[in-house]
Motif scaffolding. Sequence first.
Motif, PDB file in Angstrom:
ATOM      1  N   PHE A 231       0.828  -1.215   0.000  1.00 27.15           N
ATOM      2  CA  PHE A 231       0.000   0.000   0.000  1.00 27.15           C
ATOM      3  C   PHE A 231       0.859   1.260   0.000  1.00 27.15           C
ATOM      4  CE2 PHE A 231      -3.354  -2.899   1.835  1.00 27.15           C
ATOM      5  CZ  PHE A 231      -4.170  -2.836   0.721  1.00 27.15           C
ATOM      6  N   GLU A 232       2.066   1.164   0.531  1.00 22.05           N
ATOM      7  CA  GLU A 232       2.999   2.296   0.453  1.00 22.05           C
ATOM      8  C   GLU A 232       3.357   2.590  -0.997  1.00 22.05           C
ATOM      9  OE1 GLU A 232       6.182   3.422   3.937  1.00 22.05           O
ATOM     10  OE2 GLU A 232       6.595   1.705   2.658  1.00 22.05           O
ATOM     11  N   SER A 233       3.551   1.517  -1.754  1.00 24.16           N
ATOM     12  CA  SER A 233       3.904   1.699  -3.177  1.00 24.16           C
ATOM     13  C   SER A 233       2.768   2.364  -3.949  1.00 24.16           C
ATOM     14  CB  SER A 233       4.254   0.346  -3.808  1.00 24.16           C
ATOM     15  OG  SER A 233       3.083  -0.450  -3.993  1.00 24.16           O
ATOM     16  N   GLN A 234       1.540   2.253  -3.413  1.00 26.97           N
ATOM     17  CA  GLN A 234       0.374   2.901  -4.032  1.00 26.97           C
ATOM     18  C   GLN A 234       0.130   4.298  -3.458  1.00 26.97           C
ATOM     19  OE1 GLN A 234      -1.154   0.938  -6.545  1.00 26.97           O
ATOM     20  NE2 GLN A 234       0.660  -0.293  -5.996  1.00 26.97           N
ATOM     21  N   GLU A 235       1.061   4.738  -2.582  1.00 19.83           N
ATOM     22  CA  GLU A 235       0.986   6.055  -1.924  1.00 19.83           C
ATOM     23  C   GLU A 235      -0.308   6.233  -1.136  1.00 19.83           C
ATOM     24  OE1 GLU A 235       1.721   9.023  -4.899  1.00 19.83           O
ATOM     25  OE2 GLU A 235       3.851   8.511  -5.043  1.00 19.83           O
ATOM     26  N   LEU A 236      -0.720   5.162  -0.445  1.00 23.56           N
ATOM     27  CA  LEU A 236      -1.922   5.229   0.397  1.00 23.56           C
ATOM     28  C   LEU A 236      -1.547   5.543   1.837  1.00 23.56           C
ATOM     29  CD1 LEU A 236      -3.995   2.204  -0.982  1.00 23.56           C
ATOM     30  CD2 LEU A 236      -4.087   4.604  -1.672  1.00 23.56           C
ATOM     31  N   ASN A 237      -2.470   6.140   2.539  1.00 20.29           N
ATOM     32  CA  ASN A 237      -2.266   6.537   3.937  1.00 20.29           C
ATOM     33  C   ASN A 237      -2.610   5.356   4.856  1.00 20.29           C
ATOM     34  OD1 ASN A 237      -1.707   8.153   6.090  1.00 20.29           O
ATOM     35  ND2 ASN A 237      -3.666   9.258   6.042  1.00 20.29           N
ATOM     36  N   ILE A 238      -1.625   4.856   5.622  1.00 18.77           N
ATOM     37  CA  ILE A 238      -1.787   3.620   6.402  1.00 18.77           C
ATOM     38  C   ILE A 238      -1.699   3.925   7.889  1.00 18.77           C
ATOM     39  CG2 ILE A 238      -0.906   1.274   6.749  1.00 18.77           C
ATOM     40  CD1 ILE A 238       0.673   1.784   4.024  1.00 18.77           C
ATOM     41  N   TYR A 239      -2.651   3.396   8.673  1.00 21.01           N
ATOM     42  CA  TYR A 239      -2.603   3.509  10.134  1.00 21.01           C
ATOM     43  C   TYR A 239      -2.467   2.103  10.732  1.00 21.01           C
ATOM     44  CZ  TYR A 239      -4.214   8.410  10.155  1.00 21.01           C
ATOM     45  OH  TYR A 239      -4.324   9.764   9.998  1.00 21.01           O
ATOM     46  N   LEU A 240      -1.589   1.982  11.732  1.00 25.40           N
ATOM     47  CA  LEU A 240      -1.422   0.724  12.455  1.00 25.40           C
ATOM     48  C   LEU A 240      -1.834   0.930  13.901  1.00 25.40           C
ATOM     49  CD1 LEU A 240       2.184  -0.335  11.295  1.00 25.40           C
ATOM     50  CD2 LEU A 240       0.025  -0.665  10.101  1.00 25.40           C
TER      51      LEU A 240
END
Length: 738
Positions: free
Chosen positions: A356-365
């Motif tokens: 998802f980083e490669s898709q430039e998406l905003n990720i929360y853990l």
Amino acid sequence: MKTIEGYVEHIIYRNDDNGYTVLILVNDGEEITCVGTFHYIGEGELIEAVGDYTDHPNYGKQFVIKTYEIKAPEDVIAIERYLGSGAIKGIGVALAARIVRKFKADTFRIIEEEPERLVEVKGISERKAREISQQIEEKRDLRKAMIFLQQYGISTTLAVKVYSQYGQNIYNIVKENPYRLADDITGIGFKIADEIAAKVGIHTDSDFRIKSGILYVLLQSISDGHTYLPEGILLKKAEELLKVEQQHISMHIMDMVIDKKLIIKEKEDSKIIYAARYYYMELNVAKMLHDLNIKCEVSENEIYETLEKIEINTEIELDELQQKAIIEAVRNGLLIITGGPGTGKTTTINAIIKYFESQELNIYLAAPTGRAAKRMTEATGYEAQTIHRLLEVSGSYEGENTGGFERNEENPLDADVVIIDEMSMVDIYLMNALLKAVTVGTRLILVGDVDQLPSVGPGSVLKDMIRSGKFNVVMLNKIFRQAIQSDIIMNAHKINKGQRVIADNKSKDFFFLKREDVNIIIRVMLSLIQNKLPPYVEATSYDIQVLTPMRKGNLGVERLNEILQEYLNPKDATKQEKEFGQGLFREGDKIMQIKNNYQMEWEVRNKYGIAVNKGMGIFNGDMGIIKEINHFAEEIRVEFEEGRSVTYTFKQLDEIELAYAITIHKSQGSEYPAVVMPLLTGPRMLMNRNLLYTAVTRAKKCVTIVGSEDTFQSMIENESEQKRYSGLTERILDIDLL
């Protein structure tokens, strides 16, 4: 007995639960230290007290008050002192002097009967005159209410809550239906209301009493993890509580359904009964899960191309199930990934993040506890938060039923992907709050071990979601090569499958020391914690965690903590102590927060003592060290993980307990360098496979079990679990039919 009269100059200490107070009384210019129990008293009050002088070994001469009477200030000096004491908001010493100079001994009559005349005093407007008059009247009414309520055993703190809720209606409510207090006010449960009812002469078969008792039984079951009860169990428990026959109880259930306090559903040809808010909580969770569970149109070839690049760049090799998990995460709005230790959950999460980083998406853990979030951060290299912090818990939060998060349906998370770890710990409250903050179109990935113990709070969210069969689930079951080298992991899987574990001590990380005597077991544990394990696992004695199945008994949490405190943090003239309940806290003690406190403020200070970070909320399971006990300020300062410093008043000490030993249930989501577990005897329902599996998987480098091998093997064989009544599966299926 002596009688003295004077003004309350200063309240040094007050216990709001029982009214015990230490105060300074001014009598003819002399300051007298007085102690006694007061229904309600404020600084500036004039009192007449009856009692005797005594010499306290630490605090010197004191006047012990047996009875007292609050008197209305009569002379101008008394009136001025009372008004200027701060008791009336907005009146200071100077303004009090001007009021009394104007009206003299007639001051109180003017304030009560002709408050409009206060405007004749410089500095008082019409509005302020009304406010002063209103405060005088409220203080008089509040004092009467406190005295009235405390004759029924209601503490000062609760009495203030009751008065704030009902005002002057308290007299009718207490005499006609005190069970309303249990419904409306946090802290007053059925039992307190029932005691009041008995004192005012309400019959045991009163409609109010039976309805309140039914609700009380349901709400008590929430603390045992249930969200509903079968009708038969509810009736039986209510009969035991109320001492009223079941036929008289069952006739009220339909009335409560009509009043929308209860919900009845059919399940397996019998009736189940919810307190209404828990039914709607489950239904809301089911609806929100259904809405998030959408398909995302992404071609499989495109996903595989990206995955290949990730494997090359990170030098990892994903197996078929891990690849499937990533594909499902990309192509679905909702995904559950489950598996035991060593099955590659962390590697899978890392690959999902990279994708998802490669898709430039905003990720929360996020994870349910601070320790679990810290582990997630260490494993992924990306910042993970507790779910509470992710949702931005607000200081106004007063309980799991009230909302209280800044992030919700009106202010959702600005995220494209949300990944939650340790999902087995998430209860129905937290799931409800989380889903409110996740908008449709956001990918939600839930990761956990479904074979762990269920959440401490109500519900069985992860199991119920999987059981429904309505969501995409990837179950990782391959144990990877590096994990095979760990007997902790291999034995955990054997335990989970009900297979016998060989206790021959040929392992490097899983040991069984066979002992049958309680005192010998304790001596062996102390030797392990103090001497043998710290160098072996490269940790301190404080990092080694004792896990035990029970709170009570010879090897329960309560007794073990007393013993471990004595050896790991012994009495020392340089260390302050504070007695509390049956035990004591000492500077240097290892403690655990045992309830969620959303208003508690914490701060992180740098080496110069300057606060560099602040926040709110200390949660059930957070562990720390007592750094300072201040008897003068009546405070204890605790430093939790990540350097979060929190100050507890002595009144808040029921929120913490010693944590040298903790229950296995409390260890969920945590990982320790080494775990020591005493096992001898215990109730069969508790001593089961599920509990043992959870305990073993808490250890990172070493597990040492001390005790009976028969008990250990019987726990592996015992797959029975304490029944948890949870209806999320049925609510999910109900929503799917709509």
